[in-house]
Write a protein that holds these residues in place. Sequence first.
Motif, PDB file in Angstrom:
ATOM      1  N   TYR A  49      19.830  37.044  18.210  1.00 15.24           N
ATOM      2  CA  TYR A  49      19.068  37.031  16.969  1.00 15.24           C
ATOM      3  C   TYR A  49      17.990  35.966  17.063  1.00 15.24           C
ATOM      4  O   TYR A  49      18.205  34.876  17.602  1.00 15.24           O
ATOM      5  CB  TYR A  49      19.982  36.738  15.766  1.00 15.24           C
ATOM      6  CG  TYR A  49      20.820  37.921  15.410  1.00 15.24           C
ATOM      7  CD1 TYR A  49      22.051  38.131  16.021  1.00 15.24           C
ATOM      8  CD2 TYR A  49      20.381  38.862  14.486  1.00 15.24           C
ATOM      9  CE1 TYR A  49      22.815  39.244  15.719  1.00 15.24           C
ATOM     10  CE2 TYR A  49      21.138  39.974  14.175  1.00 15.24           C
ATOM     11  CZ  TYR A  49      22.351  40.154  14.806  1.00 15.24           C
ATOM     12  OH  TYR A  49      23.099  41.266  14.508  1.00 15.24           O
ATOM     13  N   GLU A  52      16.195  35.710  12.221  1.00 16.77           N
ATOM     14  CA  GLU A  52      16.951  36.635  11.375  1.00 16.77           C
ATOM     15  C   GLU A  52      16.885  38.096  11.820  1.00 16.77           C
ATOM     16  O   GLU A  52      17.417  38.965  11.124  1.00 16.77           O
ATOM     17  CB  GLU A  52      16.503  36.523   9.910  1.00 16.77           C
ATOM     18  CG  GLU A  52      16.653  35.127   9.332  1.00 16.77           C
ATOM     19  CD  GLU A  52      16.175  35.037   7.894  1.00 16.77           C
ATOM     20  OE1 GLU A  52      16.784  35.689   7.023  1.00 16.77           O
ATOM     21  OE2 GLU A  52      15.176  34.337   7.648  1.00 16.77           O
ATOM     22  N   THR A  53      16.266  38.359  12.953  1.00 17.07           N
ATOM     23  CA  THR A  53      16.132  39.730  13.448  1.00 17.07           C
ATOM     24  C   THR A  53      16.888  39.879  14.759  1.00 17.07           C
ATOM     25  O   THR A  53      16.825  38.997  15.614  1.00 17.07           O
ATOM     26  CB  THR A  53      14.651  40.077  13.676  1.00 17.07           C
ATOM     27  OG1 THR A  53      13.939  39.911  12.458  1.00 17.07           O
ATOM     28  CG2 THR A  53      14.503  41.519  14.177  1.00 17.07           C
ATOM     29  N   ARG A  55      17.115  40.868  18.259  1.00 11.27           N
ATOM     30  CA  ARG A  55      16.083  41.122  19.266  1.00 11.27           C
ATOM     31  C   ARG A  55      16.620  41.900  20.456  1.00 11.27           C
ATOM     32  O   ARG A  55      15.893  42.612  21.123  1.00 11.27           O
ATOM     33  CB  ARG A  55      15.507  39.794  19.765  1.00 11.27           C
ATOM     34  CG  ARG A  55      14.721  39.037  18.742  1.00 11.27           C
ATOM     35  CD  ARG A  55      13.427  39.735  18.411  1.00 11.27           C
ATOM     36  NE  ARG A  55      12.530  39.780  19.544  1.00 11.27           N
ATOM     37  CZ  ARG A  55      11.613  38.853  19.821  1.00 11.27           C
ATOM     38  NH1 ARG A  55      11.485  37.802  19.039  1.00 11.27           N
ATOM     39  NH2 ARG A  55      10.823  38.973  20.857  1.00 11.27           N
TER      40      ARG A  55
END
Lengths: 114, 116
Positions: A49, A52-53, A55
Amino acid sequence: KAGVTQTPRYLIKTRGQQVTLSCSPISGHRSVSWYQQTPGQGLQFLFEYFSETQRNKGNFPGRFSGRQFSNSRSEMNVSTLELGDSALYLCASSLDSGTSGVQYFGPGTRLLVL
Amino acid sequence: AQSVSQHNHHVILSEAASLELGCNYSYGGTVNLFWYVQYPGQHLQLLLKYFSGDPLVKGIKGFEAEFIKSKFSFNLRKPSVQWSDTAEYFCAVNRYNAGNNRKLIWGLGTSLAVNP
């Protein structure tokens, strides 16, 4: 600077239960990666991450999920635990996207599934 | 599939012996290469890394590694081991390319035991 911290350090669960593991990265680090470590399989990448995403994702079933909060802390969840999920779960943080390779590891959470 | 192979799973040496741990990878593009070490009861930590430039890289505690592109290898060496080098050693390769689909590929590790 404090290092990467993981809680809890040890956990015993039974098959079918779910578990949530927590990781606090080094202050200022935005990337958190999770690994499963077992004697026979070595280090297996779960996911990464960044801000907050998610990857990157490894080849684990959907029972394994994670998330990252705005303060970069991350949690990993395993639902419907199986005996084979017994392992050391490592969290690693890095300044940028963890795929640069320079990662700082926590002590791990040792999960035993009975 | 991409892979990282560490040839020796268990190595036992006496103090002052020389060490060489093999690491080969299967990807042919631009790579970043790493050795990480896990001492008993301690966290995994970076031992040394290669990004570019001089293919002979120096790490902590007297370790070095040589990147040989033609052989897809990144072997770890130390001329004289100490008991305190007893640990698990992991080779890792980061394939570099544009986009988001990059991740470290890890070898299975080599367990080194150094007898005093």
